[in-house]
Design an enzyme around this catalytic site. Structure first.
Site, PDB file in Angstrom:
ATOM      1  N   ASP A 173     -11.335   0.668  10.017  1.00 49.42           N
ATOM      2  CA  ASP A 173     -10.319   1.289  10.876  1.00 49.42           C
ATOM      3  C   ASP A 173     -10.913   2.284  11.860  1.00 49.42           C
ATOM      4  O   ASP A 173     -10.302   2.600  12.879  1.00 49.42           O
ATOM      5  CB  ASP A 173      -9.322   2.071  10.010  1.00 49.42           C
ATOM      6  N   LYS A 217     -14.912   8.883   3.310  1.00 45.97           N
ATOM      7  CA  LYS A 217     -14.231   7.673   3.780  1.00 45.97           C
ATOM      8  C   LYS A 217     -15.162   6.761   4.594  1.00 45.97           C
ATOM      9  O   LYS A 217     -16.246   6.445   4.177  1.00 45.97           O
ATOM     10  CB  LYS A 217     -12.961   8.055   4.538  1.00 45.97           C
ATOM     11  N   GLU A 218     -14.749   6.390   5.815  1.00 44.48           N
ATOM     12  CA  GLU A 218     -15.516   5.375   6.546  1.00 44.48           C
ATOM     13  C   GLU A 218     -16.863   5.875   7.064  1.00 44.48           C
ATOM     14  O   GLU A 218     -17.650   5.108   7.599  1.00 44.48           O
ATOM     15  CB  GLU A 218     -14.693   4.849   7.729  1.00 44.48           C
ATOM     16  N   ARG A 237       0.768  -1.240   0.000  1.00 44.67           N
ATOM     17  CA  ARG A 237       0.000   0.000   0.000  1.00 44.67           C
ATOM     18  C   ARG A 237       0.807   1.302   0.000  1.00 44.67           C
ATOM     19  O   ARG A 237       0.247   2.354  -0.197  1.00 44.67           O
ATOM     20  CB  ARG A 237      -0.886   0.050   1.255  1.00 44.67           C
ATOM     21  N   ARG A 257      -4.349  -7.074   7.341  1.00 41.98           N
ATOM     22  CA  ARG A 257      -5.603  -7.492   6.699  1.00 41.98           C
ATOM     23  C   ARG A 257      -5.588  -7.223   5.202  1.00 41.98           C
ATOM     24  O   ARG A 257      -6.087  -8.008   4.417  1.00 41.98           O
ATOM     25  CB  ARG A 257      -6.785  -6.793   7.369  1.00 41.98           C
TER      26      ARG A 257
HETATM   27  C1  GLC Z   1      -8.130   1.438   4.486  1.00 44.64           C
HETATM   28  C2  GLC Z   1      -7.218   0.403   5.121  1.00 44.64           C
HETATM   29  C3  GLC Z   1      -7.933  -0.917   5.315  1.00 44.64           C
HETATM   30  C4  GLC Z   1      -9.257  -0.708   6.014  1.00 44.64           C
HETATM   31  C5  GLC Z   1     -10.104   0.321   5.288  1.00 44.64           C
HETATM   32  C6  GLC Z   1     -11.385   0.642   6.035  1.00 44.64           C
HETATM   33  O1  GLC Z   1      -8.365   1.103   3.166  1.00 44.64           O
HETATM   34  O2  GLC Z   1      -6.069   0.192   4.324  1.00 44.64           O
HETATM   35  O3  GLC Z   1      -7.146  -1.775   6.086  1.00 44.64           O
HETATM   36  O4  GLC Z   1      -9.920  -1.940   6.088  1.00 44.64           O
HETATM   37  O5  GLC Z   1      -9.361   1.509   5.158  1.00 44.64           O
HETATM   38  O6  GLC Z   1     -11.145   1.289   7.221  1.00 44.64           O
END
Ligand code: GLC
Length: 797
Positions: A492, A634-635, A335, A351
């Site tokens: 994350d 993002k998340e 990465r 992971r």
């Molecule tokens: C990023 C990280 C990955 C994680 C994802 C979601 O892509 O590299 O490990 O699962 O974010 O948080």
């Protein structure tokens, strides 16, 4: 709006409008040396590690975007006009000069036509056979399309880096006096005095008509790469110095008659004068052609392991070329080398690497195998994985390296090991399907009994490493009996600590399924019984504790509050828990249909599925950092690409091929080539995420190439949508496709045999196999061949 098009015959993406407002990225190199390069030839190279052995320098996140790069300039020596072969850095008005950039598999081509001169620069890194250090070649051709003789200068230019990224970015009172340049055997040599034996060279296949080894001399004061003094004046000054910022600049004067073409080669490599001479001999014009041919055949072979012809042109293009290519780049360079992760970290994300290695063992068996061994070594005896670790440090053991007097921190093993507090609950679980998929592919059962050390102490067989991961997760449960989220699960930003993660519980069940499949085949009955029983208990708890009536909860906070309920106003429906409830086989049929309907209703957008909806807006540290991320980014409610294929798998398991295709199509980069004003990212690469509905830039994609989305997209599309799955006992073909498809064809090479698969769908169903014929004979299952070409007819119905 589009900036380019696909040239499938050449396997290239052609950017014919080069003023893209972002970089279109490509990667060069298939072994140790790598280069990340933009469609404007901006980028940088490294050997093994972009952090510790950076070859060329890059100014990340800067303006102008993606400078410097691996540039070639031309100058008309009659009137001093100059330009670069890639549009940047000179950036001529596009109505005066014609530019095109072509990204191919492990090479990039830059073409320009200006003032009757057609010029082309191909960049690539040949595959080595182990006898030489790797070299990047700039293969340049210049043709005179005008009707008079032309006198031109060709300049190649790179800016060297101080190898260590920290040396490159701080403490210049040291770095500027520890590296330098000299000229030897007609090559500019960059030397790093503090790092014994560290040399880089920049050379040509010609006697240079001038060179510079000092950046400031080539560029000149108050100038940039756009108008370097060496080029504008047409004369390089022969500068070298022990100290300063080394560069490699070479000039070659050429005269071209009307219609004449000349070829000039530049080499960027490791070593000094002797190495440059070897490169000249090995990669003369014929050698360069041979090396390029080897690279093309290397990719032919890889792509040839699975080729498909479906009624879906963009799916074919993705599966047959770009998606696999991207997945390979992930396995190869992991990465930390991109325009986003610019080499500040080294090593493997546990992971991410496990998932990359799980998805493409058919095309990349060696590298996937090597990654598995590194990951096994990165596992703690207690069963969890080191979240981010450098395999080189583990392999090196405890011996002392050279201690530098200044800024370079020596990574040591002790600093890399971490306790449970820093463990991510999912990390080591991915290892199990990754191992099992690799063994299914290779058929090499002895791998299970290989002995590999743990990161902290002792060693165990691969089989027992898998059991350690399972044991750890079955023991780490919270108050509802569901697996804990620990520092994070796949997400994350979901930091539950002692709270519980539905996703990890489902992933544990899925990993156990893979383990049980292997245990059954290996006849390891005791293990089969033990883990089947543990799995059953976990499934029961999941169905009881995590079902919220319409969909599955995302988990519980440490104080027991449920996350992702029907009553919640934010973070109501989550992709990870609902897709994995189905993928793991835990959801009852009605639950599965209902929770995936909720995914469709709440998370679907024309750009892909959002991770959660509505986005979190109230800060809540018991859920995690996700509540501190901007909504739609993002998340937190973005279209995070990586989990999207989980939904395709889930829909295929439910038998809804049209729904799976609807989700697939939304995310497919190739489908968005004409929507670049919104997507603003490569149409040939999955991106880490796309801004979600709750963000003003909804639909904008970010962070190409280095993302687990790629491997997973390939895995889900090939194994579940097209349904071609290698197993311990044979190949399964069990597609789940849109009802309107008449069928599709595929060629799959596996364990020495070639399966020519033809799927027909006369009844226009979405799933179900009515009849299989192998080499013209009816059969219940496809025989396991070890050689030859075999015709497999599969009739759906
Ligand atoms: C990023 C990280 C990955 C994680 C994802 C979601 O892509 O590299 O490990 O699962 O974010 O948080």
């Amino acid at each position: 709006m589009r900036y380019g098009f696909f040239d499938d015959a050449a396997r290239e993406y052609v950017t014919d409008r080069v003023d893209v407002p972002v970089s279109f990225t490509n990667y060069l190199g298939t072994q140790r040396m790598g280069t990340v390069i933009s469609h404007n030839a901006g980028g940088y190279s490294w050997l093994d590690s972009p952090q510790h052995h950076r070859i060329t320098r890059f100014r990340p996140n800067g303006v102008p975007m993606d400078w410097p790069g691996h540039y070639v300039y031309l100058r008309d020596d009659e009137d001093g006009k100059y330009w670069s072969m890639s549009w940047q850095p000179t950036g001529l008005p596009l109505d005066e000069a014609k530019y095109e950039a072509r990204h191919g598999l492990s090479y990039s081509r830059f073409l320009c036509e200006y003032r009757g001169i057609r010029a082309e620069q191909i960049l690539f890194i040949p595959r080595e056979d182990g006898t030489e250090d790797p070299v990047e070649i700039f293969d340049v051709r210049v043709r005179n399309d005008s009707s008079r003789e032309r006198k031109l200068s060709v300049f190649g230019y790179v800016e060297f880096s101080f190898h260590e990224i920290d040396m490159d970015n701080q403490n210049f009172q040291m770095s500027l006096y520890a590296a330098g340049s000299h000229y030897e055997k007609e090559a500019v040599i960059c030397e790093l005095h503090y790092e014994p034996g560290a040399w880089q060279f920049f050379a040509g296949n010609f006697s240079p008509d001038g060179f510079d080894g000092v950046r400031e001399s080539f560029i000149g004061p108050y100038r940039t790469e756009r108008n370097p003094a060496g080029v504008t004046e047409g004369r390089l000054s022969g500068s070298t110095e022990l100290g300063g910022n080394p560069c490699g600049a070479l000039r070659k004067a050429i005269t071209l008659k009307p219609g004449e073409e000349k070829r000039v080669l530049f080499y960027l490599g490791t070593g000094r004068g002797d190495a440059a001479e070897r490169a000249r001999v090995r990669y003369d014009e014929a050698g360069t052609d041979r090396a390029f041919d080897v690279l093309r055949r290397f990719w032919d072979e890889k792509l040839g392991v699975l080729q498909v012809i479906t009624p879906h042109e963009n799916m074919n293009r993705s599966m047959n070329i770009w998606n696999l290519y991207q997945s390979e780049i992930n396995v190869l360079f992991s990465r930390f080398s991109s325009f986003i992760e610019v080499g500040g970290r080294t090593g493997l994300g546990y992971r991410d690497t496990a998932q990359d290695a799980m998805c493409i063992p058919h095309a990349e068996p060696e590298m996937c195998g090597r990654r598995l061994c590194q990951l096994l070594h990165g596992q703690m005896r207690q069963g969890y994985g080191l979240h981010l670790f450098d395999p080189a440090v583990l392999e090196k053991g405890e011996e002392e390296g050279v201690k530098t007097p200044t800024v370079i921190p020596e990574a040591d093993k002790k600093g890399m090991l971490h306790g449970i507090k820093d463990a991510c609950a999912d990390d080591a679980l991915w290892l199990i399907p990754a191992i099992v998929e690799n063994v299914r592919e290779s058929g090499d059962l002895s791998f299970f009994d290989e002995v590999v050390p743990f990161a902290d102490e002792g060693s165990a067989t691969v089989w027992d490493h898998m059991k350690a991961a399972l044991d750890f997760s079955y023991a780490q449960v919270g108050s509802h009996g569901i697996t804990k989220g620990l520092r994070a699960d796949w997400n994350d930003c979901l930091n539950l600590g002692g709270g519980e993660s539905a996703m990890v519980a489902f992933l544990l069940i899925w990993a156990t399924n893979h383990f049980l499949d292997a245990a059954r085949f290996m006849g390891r009955t005791e293990d089969e019984k033990k883990y089947a029983a543990l799995k059953k208990q976990m499934e029961e708890k999941c169905r009881r504790e995590l079902w919220d009536g319409k969909w599955f909860l995302r988990g519980f906070t440490a104080s027991g509050a449920p996350i992702g309920t029907q009553q919640a106003r934010e973070g109501k429906v989550h992709m990870e828990s609902n897709t994995w409830a189905v993928v793991s086989g835990t959801a009852e049929p009605a639950q599965g249909l209902s929770c995936m309907d909720a995914v469709d209703e709440w998370l679907y957008t024309p750009w892909g599925l959002m991770l959660n909806a509505p986005s979190f807006i109230t800060l809540d540290d018991s859920i995690g950092f996700v509540t501190r991320v901007y909504p739609g980014v993002k998340e937190n409610g973005a279209i995070f690409s990586h989990p999207n294929p989980w939904a395709w798998v889930a829909e295929c398991m439910l038998g809804r091929g049209s729904r799976a295709m609807k989700f697939y199509d939304a995310l497919l980069p190739e489908n968005q080539n004409d929507q670049m004003e919104i997507r603003q990212a490569e149409p040939y690469s999955y991106c880490q995420f796309i801004m979600g509905r709750d963000h003003t830039a909804f639909g904008r994609a970010r962070h190409p190439f280095m993302t687990g989305s790629s491997g997973w997209a390939y895995y889900a599309a090939s194994r579940y949508m097209l349904g071609i799955r290698p197993g311990f006992e044979g190949l399964t073909v069990d597609p789940c496709i849109p009802a309107e498809w008449d069928g599709f064809e595929a060629v799959r090479k596996w364990r020495g045999a070639e399966y020519r698969i033809s799927v027909t769908n006369p009844a226009h169903v979405e799933k179900g196999v009515k009849r299989i014929r192998a080499d013209g004979k009816d059969t219940d299952r496809i025989p396991l061949y070890t050689e030859g070409v075999h015709q497999i007819e599969v009739e759906m119905g």
